[in-house]
Write an enzyme that holds these catalytic residues in place. Structure first.
Site, PDB file in Angstrom:
ATOM      1  N   VAL A  32       0.862  -1.179   0.000  1.00  0.00           N
ATOM      2  CA  VAL A  32       0.000   0.000   0.000  1.00  0.00           C
ATOM      3  C   VAL A  32       0.902   1.233   0.000  1.00  0.00           C
ATOM      4  CG1 VAL A  32      -2.079  -0.991   1.029  1.00  0.00           C
ATOM      5  CG2 VAL A  32      -0.260  -0.157   2.517  1.00  0.00           C
ATOM      6  N   SER A  33       0.419   2.307  -0.604  1.00  0.00           N
ATOM      7  CA  SER A  33       1.233   3.508  -0.775  1.00  0.00           C
ATOM      8  C   SER A  33       1.311   4.374   0.472  1.00  0.00           C
ATOM      9  CB  SER A  33       0.683   4.350  -1.929  1.00  0.00           C
ATOM     10  OG  SER A  33       0.733   3.607  -3.117  1.00  0.00           O
TER      11      SER A  33
END
Length: 193
Positions: A10-11
């Protein structure tokens, strides 16, 4: 014996990998063979857990990801990566791609991966253009772009103190400044000391 090595990413730290991890486990990845990066952009070349997942891959193993954008942003980089895996004797399996799995060990899977990598890059570039367009339109219209709250100067705090001393409610003055009452009181005390 060939293993499935799972990778989730996930960013931002606020996002969750729970769904990706669940999908990878259902696909047959063992929990011990699951590598997860939190708060790491797909545009970065080095991702700590991704690098560890690649170190764990040996000939015959397959790297499993849920969606193509977990791998990277550019078609060229994704294709080079798929070639690197193929040269090492490892495969790449993408879940949820076009309604089913894509395994690059097969000719059909390799072709689909190439097409989907190009489409993923195109989608990323279209989103980027939309964001740039939206920001420029909001800027031209003089609208707030979000981000960090504006800095309240000491002069503004002094003027607000005068308003409160003149009978205005502190809560309303603080709200008008865009800060909490507690922050207003803290800043006020700092100026009067």
């Amino acid at each position: 014996m060939a293993k499935l090595i799972g990778y989730a990413r996930v960013s931002t730290r606020q996002q969750s990998t729970d769904r990706q991890q669940a999908d990878l486990l259902v696909a047959g990845v063992r929990r011990d063979d699951l590598y997860v990066d939190h708060g790491v952009s797909g545009a970065r070349a080095s991702r700590p857990q991704f690098d560890r997942a690649l170190e764990a891959l040996i000939a015959g193993d397959t790297l499993v990801i849920t969606t193509l954008d977990r791998l990277g942003r550019s078609t060229q980089n994704m294709l080079a990566f798929a070639d690197e895996l193929r040269a090492r004797g490892a495969g790449l399996r993408v879940l949820n791609l076009g309604g089913g799995d894509v395994d690059t060990k097969t000719p059909m899977g390799s072709m689909l991966f190439t097409i989907m990598a190009a489409l993923a890059q195109m989608e990323h570039e279209i989103k980027r253009e939309r964001v740039i367009d939206s920001v420029s339109k909001r800027r031209e219209a003089g609208k707030d772009l979000g981000g960090r709250p504006r800095r309240i100067t000491d002069s503004q705090i002094r003027n607000a103190i005068r308003l409160v001393e003149g009978g205005e409610p502190a809560a309303q003055v603080a709200r008008d400044l865009g800060m909490s009452r507690a922050t207003f009181y803290r800043r006020s005390r700092a100026l009067t000391i």
